[in-house]
Design a protein around this motif. Sequence first.
Motif, PDB file in Angstrom:
ATOM      1  N   GLN A  56       0.864  -1.053   0.051  1.00  0.00           N
ATOM      2  CA  GLN A  56      -0.024  -0.001  -0.124  1.00  0.00           C
ATOM      3  C   GLN A  56       0.790   1.311  -0.108  1.00  0.00           C
ATOM      4  O   GLN A  56       2.172   1.166   0.310  1.00  0.00           O
ATOM      5  CB  GLN A  56      -0.857   0.106   1.295  1.00  0.00           C
ATOM      6  CG  GLN A  56      -1.750  -1.181   1.283  1.00  0.00           C
ATOM      7  CD  GLN A  56      -1.308  -2.292   1.965  1.00  0.00           C
ATOM      8  OE1 GLN A  56      -0.040  -2.190   2.287  1.00  0.00           O
ATOM      9  NE2 GLN A  56      -2.081  -3.222   2.357  1.00  0.00           N
ATOM     10  N   PHE A  57       0.359   2.570  -0.419  1.00  0.00           N
ATOM     11  CA  PHE A  57       0.832   3.563  -0.104  1.00  0.00           C
ATOM     12  C   PHE A  57       1.648   4.044   1.127  1.00  0.00           C
ATOM     13  O   PHE A  57       0.725   4.109   1.769  1.00  0.00           O
ATOM     14  CB  PHE A  57      -0.103   4.803  -0.980  1.00  0.00           C
ATOM     15  CG  PHE A  57       0.392   5.977  -1.032  1.00  0.00           C
ATOM     16  CD1 PHE A  57       1.385   6.166  -2.021  1.00  0.00           C
ATOM     17  CD2 PHE A  57       0.187   7.246  -0.161  1.00  0.00           C
ATOM     18  CE1 PHE A  57       2.049   7.505  -2.375  1.00  0.00           C
ATOM     19  CE2 PHE A  57       0.782   8.372  -0.485  1.00  0.00           C
ATOM     20  CZ  PHE A  57       1.628   8.450  -1.311  1.00  0.00           C
ATOM     21  N   LEU A  58       2.972   4.320   1.335  1.00  0.00           N
ATOM     22  CA  LEU A  58       3.457   4.744   2.422  1.00  0.00           C
ATOM     23  C   LEU A  58       3.509   3.657   3.641  1.00  0.00           C
ATOM     24  O   LEU A  58       3.482   3.625   4.694  1.00  0.00           O
ATOM     25  CB  LEU A  58       2.932   5.839   3.199  1.00  0.00           C
ATOM     26  CG  LEU A  58       3.157   7.178   2.205  1.00  0.00           C
ATOM     27  CD1 LEU A  58       2.391   8.194   3.129  1.00  0.00           C
ATOM     28  CD2 LEU A  58       4.522   7.420   2.499  1.00  0.00           C
ATOM     29  N   SER A  64       1.405   7.939   8.700  1.00  0.00           N
ATOM     30  CA  SER A  64       2.165   8.773   7.611  1.00  0.00           C
ATOM     31  C   SER A  64       1.200   9.489   6.702  1.00  0.00           C
ATOM     32  O   SER A  64       1.592  10.667   6.072  1.00  0.00           O
ATOM     33  CB  SER A  64       3.221   7.802   6.876  1.00  0.00           C
ATOM     34  OG  SER A  64       2.561   6.871   6.579  1.00  0.00           O
ATOM     35  N   PHE A  65      -0.202   9.019   6.531  1.00  0.00           N
ATOM     36  CA  PHE A  65      -1.039   9.930   5.743  1.00  0.00           C
ATOM     37  C   PHE A  65      -1.387  11.380   6.151  1.00  0.00           C
ATOM     38  O   PHE A  65      -1.267  12.141   5.216  1.00  0.00           O
ATOM     39  CB  PHE A  65      -2.275   8.839   5.455  1.00  0.00           C
ATOM     40  CG  PHE A  65      -2.527   8.131   4.205  1.00  0.00           C
ATOM     41  CD1 PHE A  65      -1.706   6.928   4.141  1.00  0.00           C
ATOM     42  CD2 PHE A  65      -3.265   8.248   3.371  1.00  0.00           C
ATOM     43  CE1 PHE A  65      -1.529   6.275   2.819  1.00  0.00           C
ATOM     44  CE2 PHE A  65      -3.128   7.670   2.010  1.00  0.00           C
ATOM     45  CZ  PHE A  65      -2.293   6.385   1.805  1.00  0.00           C
ATOM     46  N   LEU A 119      13.947   8.717   5.434  1.00  0.00           N
ATOM     47  CA  LEU A 119      13.398   9.580   4.167  1.00  0.00           C
ATOM     48  C   LEU A 119      12.478  10.443   4.272  1.00  0.00           C
ATOM     49  O   LEU A 119      12.345  11.676   3.603  1.00  0.00           O
ATOM     50  CB  LEU A 119      13.428   8.364   3.163  1.00  0.00           C
ATOM     51  CG  LEU A 119      14.704   7.870   2.664  1.00  0.00           C
ATOM     52  CD1 LEU A 119      14.195   6.646   1.583  1.00  0.00           C
ATOM     53  CD2 LEU A 119      15.560   8.536   1.993  1.00  0.00           C
ATOM     54  N   THR A 120      11.190   9.940   4.830  1.00  0.00           N
ATOM     55  CA  THR A 120      10.093  10.879   4.470  1.00  0.00           C
ATOM     56  C   THR A 120      10.179  12.097   5.763  1.00  0.00           C
ATOM     57  O   THR A 120       9.852  13.063   5.144  1.00  0.00           O
ATOM     58  CB  THR A 120       8.894  10.141   5.015  1.00  0.00           C
ATOM     59  OG1 THR A 120       9.194   9.424   6.546  1.00  0.00           O
ATOM     60  CG2 THR A 120       8.365   9.091   4.117  1.00  0.00           C
ATOM     61  N   GLN A 121      11.215  11.911   6.772  1.00  0.00           N
ATOM     62  CA  GLN A 121      11.402  13.149   7.492  1.00  0.00           C
ATOM     63  C   GLN A 121      12.327  13.880   6.788  1.00  0.00           C
ATOM     64  O   GLN A 121      12.068  15.554   6.901  1.00  0.00           O
ATOM     65  CB  GLN A 121      12.207  12.546   8.890  1.00  0.00           C
ATOM     66  CG  GLN A 121      10.994  12.188   9.848  1.00  0.00           C
ATOM     67  CD  GLN A 121      11.921  11.951  11.189  1.00  0.00           C
ATOM     68  OE1 GLN A 121      13.067  11.734  11.196  1.00  0.00           O
ATOM     69  NE2 GLN A 121      11.396  12.291  12.123  1.00  0.00           N
ATOM     70  N   ILE A 122      13.300  13.643   6.071  1.00  0.00           N
ATOM     71  CA  ILE A 122      14.077  14.592   5.138  1.00  0.00           C
ATOM     72  C   ILE A 122      13.095  15.163   4.048  1.00  0.00           C
ATOM     73  O   ILE A 122      13.365  16.353   3.879  1.00  0.00           O
ATOM     74  CB  ILE A 122      15.345  13.604   4.445  1.00  0.00           C
ATOM     75  CG1 ILE A 122      16.153  13.151   5.449  1.00  0.00           C
ATOM     76  CG2 ILE A 122      15.819  14.805   3.539  1.00  0.00           C
ATOM     77  CD1 ILE A 122      17.247  12.250   5.011  1.00  0.00           C
ATOM     78  N   GLY A 123      12.095  14.525   3.652  1.00  0.00           N
ATOM     79  CA  GLY A 123      11.041  15.055   2.684  1.00  0.00           C
ATOM     80  C   GLY A 123      10.367  16.528   3.331  1.00  0.00           C
ATOM     81  O   GLY A 123      10.183  17.394   2.888  1.00  0.00           O
ATOM     82  N   ALA A 129       7.696   7.810  15.265  1.00  0.00           N
ATOM     83  CA  ALA A 129       7.099   6.400  14.921  1.00  0.00           C
ATOM     84  C   ALA A 129       5.369   6.489  14.511  1.00  0.00           C
ATOM     85  O   ALA A 129       5.061   6.131  13.358  1.00  0.00           O
ATOM     86  CB  ALA A 129       7.293   5.349  15.748  1.00  0.00           C
ATOM     87  N   VAL A 130       4.681   7.121  15.456  1.00  0.00           N
ATOM     88  CA  VAL A 130       3.260   7.546  15.132  1.00  0.00           C
ATOM     89  C   VAL A 130       3.158   8.396  13.939  1.00  0.00           C
ATOM     90  O   VAL A 130       2.448   7.999  13.003  1.00  0.00           O
ATOM     91  CB  VAL A 130       2.742   7.718  16.308  1.00  0.00           C
ATOM     92  CG1 VAL A 130       1.251   8.392  16.055  1.00  0.00           C
ATOM     93  CG2 VAL A 130       2.736   6.813  17.371  1.00  0.00           C
TER      94      VAL A 130
END
Lengths: 153, 174
Positions: free
Chosen positions: A94-96, B148-149, A118-122, B141-142
Amino acid sequence: MIQPHDSAIVRSLGHVVIPIAQLFGAYVLVFGQHGPGGGFVGGVVIAASMIMAILIFGVDSADSTLARKILHGDGLGLLLFGGVGGLCLIGGGQFLNYSFLQIPGLDEASQHYAGILLTQIGVAMDVAVTGVSIAVSLSFEEDEISQDEVKDA
Amino acid sequence: MTIEIPLLILLVMTAAGAMLVKDLISSVFILGSYSFALSLVWALLGAVDVAFVEAVVGAGLATVFFLLTLFRTTEKDDVIRRPPVPWAAIIGLPLLGLLLLYGAGDLPAFGDVSSPASTHISPYYLENSVAQTRTPNVVTAVLMDYRSFDTFIETIVIFTAGIACALILRKGGE
Protein backbone atom coordinates in the motif's frame (compact mmCIF):
# COMPACT_ATOMS: atom_id res chain seq x y z
CA MET A 1 14.24 43.62 -1.25
CA ILE A 2 15.92 43.51 2.15
CA GLN A 3 19.10 45.57 2.44
CA PRO A 4 22.16 44.15 4.26
CA HIS A 5 22.50 45.15 7.89
CA ASP A 6 24.86 48.04 8.71
CA SER A 7 26.14 46.93 12.11
CA ALA A 8 29.49 45.11 12.15
CA ILE A 9 28.48 43.32 15.37
CA VAL A 10 25.40 41.82 13.75
CA ARG A 11 27.29 40.79 10.61
CA SER A 12 30.16 39.09 12.43
CA LEU A 13 27.76 37.41 14.86
CA GLY A 14 25.80 36.15 11.86
CA HIS A 15 28.91 34.45 10.49
CA VAL A 16 29.19 32.55 13.78
CA VAL A 17 25.54 31.84 14.60
CA ILE A 18 24.19 30.80 11.18
CA PRO A 19 26.45 27.72 10.69
CA ILE A 20 25.72 26.61 14.25
CA ALA A 21 21.97 26.95 13.63
CA GLN A 22 22.23 24.96 10.40
CA LEU A 23 24.24 22.23 12.11
CA PHE A 24 21.72 22.12 14.94
CA GLY A 25 18.85 21.86 12.45
CA ALA A 26 20.52 18.93 10.69
CA TYR A 27 21.13 17.28 14.08
CA VAL A 28 17.50 17.71 15.13
CA LEU A 29 16.36 16.31 11.79
CA VAL A 30 18.55 13.19 11.90
CA PHE A 31 18.19 12.60 15.65
CA GLY A 32 14.38 12.88 15.55
CA GLN A 33 13.97 9.11 15.70
CA HIS A 34 15.90 8.85 18.96
CA GLY A 35 14.95 12.05 20.77
CA PRO A 36 12.68 15.05 20.55
CA GLY A 37 12.61 16.70 17.17
CA GLY A 38 12.06 15.38 13.68
CA GLY A 39 11.49 16.56 10.17
CA PHE A 40 9.20 19.49 10.89
CA VAL A 41 11.31 21.07 13.64
CA GLY A 42 14.57 20.40 11.83
CA GLY A 43 13.21 22.01 8.68
CA VAL A 44 12.01 25.05 10.62
CA VAL A 45 15.42 25.50 12.30
CA ILE A 46 17.21 25.26 8.94
CA ALA A 47 14.69 27.72 7.45
CA ALA A 48 15.25 30.10 10.38
CA SER A 49 19.01 30.02 9.82
CA MET A 50 18.57 30.89 6.14
CA ILE A 51 16.04 33.64 6.92
CA MET A 52 18.64 35.01 9.35
CA ALA A 53 21.20 35.02 6.51
CA ILE A 54 18.74 36.93 4.29
CA LEU A 55 17.94 39.46 7.02
CA ILE A 56 21.59 40.07 7.96
CA PHE A 57 23.45 39.94 4.64
CA GLY A 58 20.62 40.75 2.20
CA VAL A 59 19.18 38.52 -0.49
CA ASP A 60 21.76 39.30 -3.16
CA SER A 61 24.94 38.69 -1.15
CA ALA A 62 27.15 35.61 -1.48
CA ASP A 63 26.42 34.61 2.12
CA SER A 64 22.77 33.85 1.34
CA THR A 65 23.44 31.87 -1.83
CA LEU A 66 21.94 28.73 -0.27
CA ALA A 67 18.74 30.58 0.65
CA ARG A 68 18.48 31.95 -2.91
CA LYS A 69 19.09 28.53 -4.49
CA ILE A 70 16.63 26.72 -2.24
CA LEU A 71 13.79 28.89 -3.58
CA HIS A 72 13.90 26.87 -6.79
CA GLY A 73 13.30 23.66 -4.81
CA ASP A 74 9.57 24.15 -4.26
CA GLY A 75 7.87 20.78 -4.02
CA LEU A 76 11.06 18.67 -3.97
CA GLY A 77 10.42 17.60 -0.39
CA LEU A 78 6.84 16.67 -1.21
CA LEU A 79 8.18 14.72 -4.20
CA LEU A 80 10.56 12.81 -1.89
CA PHE A 81 7.74 12.04 0.56
CA GLY A 82 5.37 10.94 -2.20
CA GLY A 83 8.20 9.12 -3.97
CA VAL A 84 8.81 6.91 -0.93
CA GLY A 85 5.09 6.15 -0.93
CA GLY A 86 5.26 5.37 -4.64
CA LEU A 87 8.23 3.04 -4.08
CA CYS A 88 6.09 1.15 -1.55
CA LEU A 89 3.39 0.87 -4.25
CA ILE A 90 5.96 -0.43 -6.74
CA GLY A 91 7.21 -2.90 -4.12
CA GLY A 92 3.77 -4.50 -4.06
CA GLY A 93 2.14 -2.93 -1.01
CA GLN A 94 0.00 0.00 0.00
CA PHE A 95 0.96 3.67 -0.32
CA LEU A 96 3.43 4.59 2.47
CA ASN A 97 3.51 1.06 3.91
CA TYR A 98 7.26 0.88 4.50
CA SER A 99 7.21 -2.94 4.86
CA PHE A 100 7.16 -3.05 1.06
CA LEU A 101 10.03 -0.57 0.62
CA GLN A 102 12.38 -2.82 -1.34
CA ILE A 103 15.83 -2.02 0.02
CA PRO A 104 18.14 -5.06 -0.29
CA GLY A 105 19.87 -6.30 2.85
CA LEU A 106 17.43 -4.84 5.38
CA ASP A 107 14.87 -6.62 7.52
CA GLU A 108 11.36 -5.27 7.90
CA ALA A 109 11.99 -3.08 10.96
CA SER A 110 15.03 -1.50 9.31
CA GLN A 111 12.94 -0.79 6.20
CA HIS A 112 10.51 1.08 8.42
CA TYR A 113 13.48 2.97 9.92
CA ALA A 114 14.76 3.93 6.47
CA GLY A 115 11.27 4.94 5.35
CA ILE A 116 10.78 7.17 8.38
CA LEU A 117 14.19 8.78 7.84
CA LEU A 118 13.54 9.47 4.14
CA THR A 119 10.07 10.92 4.71
CA GLN A 120 11.44 13.08 7.54
CA ILE A 121 14.06 14.51 5.17
CA GLY A 122 11.22 15.17 2.72
CA VAL A 123 9.17 17.04 5.33
CA ALA A 124 12.25 19.02 6.40
CA MET A 125 13.02 20.07 2.81
CA ASP A 126 9.40 21.10 2.23
CA VAL A 127 9.22 23.12 5.46
CA ALA A 128 12.61 24.80 4.92
CA VAL A 129 11.79 25.83 1.35
CA THR A 130 8.35 27.10 2.37
CA GLY A 131 9.73 29.11 5.31
CA VAL A 132 12.37 30.85 3.20
CA SER A 133 9.85 31.35 0.37
CA ILE A 134 7.29 33.03 2.65
CA ALA A 135 9.98 35.28 4.15
CA VAL A 136 11.19 36.33 0.70
CA SER A 137 7.59 36.88 -0.46
CA LEU A 138 6.86 39.07 2.56
CA SER A 139 9.96 41.19 1.95
CA PHE A 140 9.13 41.61 -1.73
CA GLU A 141 8.37 45.25 -2.39
CA GLU A 142 6.05 46.38 -5.11
CA ASP A 143 8.18 49.24 -6.44
CA GLU A 144 10.93 46.76 -7.18
CA ILE A 145 9.27 45.74 -10.44
CA SER A 146 9.19 49.32 -11.66
CA GLN A 147 12.87 49.73 -10.73
CA ASP A 148 13.70 46.69 -12.83
CA GLU A 149 11.71 48.14 -15.70
CA VAL A 150 13.63 51.40 -15.35
CA LYS A 151 16.89 49.46 -15.50
CA ASP A 152 15.75 47.64 -18.64
CA ALA A 153 14.74 50.89 -20.32
CA MET B 1 3.29 22.15 41.58
CA THR B 2 5.12 25.28 42.67
CA ILE B 3 6.09 26.19 39.10
CA GLU B 4 2.69 25.61 37.53
CA ILE B 5 0.88 28.57 39.11
CA PRO B 6 3.47 31.25 38.09
CA LEU B 7 3.61 29.71 34.61
CA LEU B 8 -0.17 29.92 34.29
CA ILE B 9 -0.17 33.55 35.46
CA LEU B 10 2.60 34.35 32.96
CA LEU B 11 0.58 32.66 30.19
CA VAL B 12 -2.60 34.63 30.93
CA MET B 13 -0.68 37.92 31.33
CA THR B 14 1.21 37.57 28.04
CA ALA B 15 -1.97 36.53 26.19
CA ALA B 16 -3.84 39.57 27.54
CA GLY B 17 -0.88 41.87 26.93
CA ALA B 18 -0.56 40.83 23.28
CA MET B 19 -4.15 41.92 22.71
CA LEU B 20 -4.14 45.11 24.80
CA VAL B 21 -0.85 46.71 23.71
CA LYS B 22 -1.33 49.33 21.00
CA ASP B 23 2.16 49.21 19.53
CA LEU B 24 2.01 46.28 17.12
CA ILE B 25 5.73 45.42 17.31
CA SER B 26 5.51 45.09 21.11
CA SER B 27 2.41 42.98 20.58
CA VAL B 28 4.34 40.61 18.29
CA PHE B 29 7.15 40.22 20.82
CA ILE B 30 4.68 39.61 23.67
CA LEU B 31 3.03 36.96 21.49
CA GLY B 32 6.45 35.34 21.05
CA SER B 33 6.99 35.26 24.81
CA TYR B 34 3.49 33.77 25.14
CA SER B 35 4.54 30.96 22.80
CA PHE B 36 7.69 30.41 24.84
CA ALA B 37 5.69 30.17 28.10
CA LEU B 38 3.31 27.75 26.38
CA SER B 39 6.26 25.61 25.29
CA LEU B 40 7.39 25.48 28.93
CA VAL B 41 3.91 24.21 29.83
CA TRP B 42 4.14 21.49 27.16
CA ALA B 43 7.58 20.47 28.45
CA LEU B 44 6.20 20.34 31.99
CA LEU B 45 3.42 18.00 30.81
CA GLY B 46 6.00 15.70 29.20
CA ALA B 47 5.14 16.52 25.57
CA VAL B 48 8.71 17.39 24.57
CA ASP B 49 8.12 17.22 20.80
CA VAL B 50 5.17 19.62 21.00
CA ALA B 51 7.22 21.92 23.24
CA PHE B 52 10.01 21.93 20.66
CA VAL B 53 7.62 22.78 17.81
CA GLU B 54 5.92 25.51 19.87
CA ALA B 55 9.25 27.12 20.80
CA VAL B 56 10.69 26.99 17.28
CA VAL B 57 7.57 27.89 15.28
CA GLY B 58 5.59 30.04 17.72
CA ALA B 59 8.41 31.99 19.32
CA GLY B 60 10.81 31.94 16.36
CA LEU B 61 9.42 31.69 12.86
CA ALA B 62 5.97 33.21 13.44
CA THR B 63 7.55 36.24 15.13
CA VAL B 64 9.79 36.82 12.10
CA PHE B 65 6.83 36.50 9.73
CA PHE B 66 4.74 38.92 11.81
CA LEU B 67 7.61 41.43 11.87
CA LEU B 68 8.14 41.21 8.11
CA THR B 69 4.41 41.75 7.62
CA LEU B 70 4.51 44.80 9.91
CA PHE B 71 7.40 46.30 7.93
CA ARG B 72 5.24 46.01 4.80
CA THR B 73 2.16 47.57 6.39
CA THR B 74 2.12 49.81 9.46
CA GLU B 75 3.71 49.57 12.88
CA LYS B 76 1.08 51.48 14.90
CA ASP B 77 -2.52 50.51 15.47
CA ASP B 78 -4.03 53.98 14.88
CA VAL B 79 -7.12 53.08 12.90
CA ILE B 80 -8.70 50.36 14.97
CA ARG B 81 -10.85 51.73 17.81
CA ARG B 82 -11.96 49.24 20.39
CA PRO B 83 -15.72 49.55 20.99
CA PRO B 84 -17.04 49.32 24.58
CA VAL B 85 -17.70 45.77 25.72
CA PRO B 86 -21.43 44.91 25.38
CA TRP B 87 -23.39 43.83 28.46
CA ALA B 88 -24.20 40.46 26.90
CA ALA B 89 -20.49 39.61 26.80
CA ILE B 90 -19.90 40.75 30.39
CA ILE B 91 -22.68 38.49 31.64
CA GLY B 92 -22.41 35.69 29.11
CA LEU B 93 -18.65 34.98 29.05
CA PRO B 94 -18.32 34.23 32.83
CA LEU B 95 -21.34 31.93 32.49
CA LEU B 96 -19.61 30.17 29.57
CA GLY B 97 -16.48 29.85 31.71
CA LEU B 98 -18.53 28.30 34.53
CA LEU B 99 -20.05 25.86 32.01
CA LEU B 100 -16.57 24.88 30.79
CA LEU B 101 -15.32 24.41 34.36
CA TYR B 102 -18.38 22.24 35.07
CA GLY B 103 -17.57 20.14 31.99
CA ALA B 104 -13.88 19.92 32.92
CA GLY B 105 -14.85 18.22 36.18
CA ASP B 106 -15.81 15.10 34.21
CA LEU B 107 -12.51 14.86 32.33
CA PRO B 108 -10.22 11.95 33.31
CA ALA B 109 -7.29 12.83 35.56
CA PHE B 110 -3.91 13.62 33.97
CA GLY B 111 -2.10 10.36 33.22
CA ASP B 112 -5.14 8.16 33.99
CA VAL B 113 -4.41 4.68 32.57
CA SER B 114 -8.10 3.79 32.20
CA SER B 115 -9.06 6.92 30.26
CA PRO B 116 -10.30 6.42 26.67
CA ALA B 117 -7.23 8.16 25.23
CA SER B 118 -4.81 5.69 26.80
CA THR B 119 -6.83 2.50 26.32
CA HIS B 120 -7.83 2.68 22.67
CA ILE B 121 -4.77 2.44 20.38
CA SER B 122 -1.85 4.09 22.15
CA PRO B 123 -0.88 0.91 24.11
CA TYR B 124 -0.37 -0.82 20.76
CA TYR B 125 1.98 1.95 19.61
CA LEU B 126 3.89 1.96 22.90
CA GLU B 127 4.36 -1.82 22.91
CA ASN B 128 5.15 -2.42 19.24
CA SER B 129 6.81 0.68 17.80
CA VAL B 130 10.38 -0.23 18.78
CA ALA B 131 10.09 -3.80 17.50
CA GLN B 132 8.32 -2.81 14.29
CA THR B 133 10.17 0.37 13.34
CA ARG B 134 13.41 0.47 15.42
CA THR B 135 12.42 4.02 16.42
CA PRO B 136 12.75 4.73 20.15
CA ASN B 137 10.84 8.04 19.90
CA VAL B 138 7.23 6.86 19.71
CA VAL B 139 5.97 10.27 18.58
CA THR B 140 8.11 10.12 15.44
CA ALA B 141 7.07 6.51 14.80
CA VAL B 142 3.37 7.42 15.05
CA LEU B 143 3.69 10.58 12.97
CA MET B 144 5.85 9.18 10.21
CA ASP B 145 4.85 5.52 10.05
CA TYR B 146 1.48 4.62 11.58
CA ARG B 147 -0.07 7.98 10.68
CA SER B 148 2.05 8.89 7.66
CA PHE B 149 -1.02 9.71 5.54
CA ASP B 150 -1.88 12.56 7.93
CA THR B 151 1.69 13.83 7.78
CA PHE B 152 1.65 13.61 3.98
CA ILE B 153 -1.48 15.78 3.76
CA GLU B 154 0.04 18.21 6.30
CA THR B 155 3.11 18.50 4.08
CA ILE B 156 0.81 19.28 1.13
CA VAL B 157 -0.84 22.01 3.25
CA ILE B 158 2.55 23.60 4.02
CA PHE B 159 3.54 23.41 0.35
CA THR B 160 0.23 25.05 -0.65
CA ALA B 161 0.80 27.84 1.90
CA GLY B 162 4.20 28.63 0.39
CA ILE B 163 2.84 28.61 -3.17
CA ALA B 164 -0.14 30.81 -2.19
CA CYS B 165 2.12 33.37 -0.46
CA ALA B 166 4.38 33.53 -3.50
CA LEU B 167 1.41 33.93 -5.88
CA ILE B 168 -0.24 36.70 -3.85
CA LEU B 169 2.79 38.69 -2.70
CA ARG B 170 5.33 38.35 -5.52
CA LYS B 171 3.35 40.14 -8.19
CA GLY B 172 5.15 40.27 -11.51
CA GLY B 173 8.32 38.84 -10.00
CA GLU B 174 10.28 35.77 -10.99
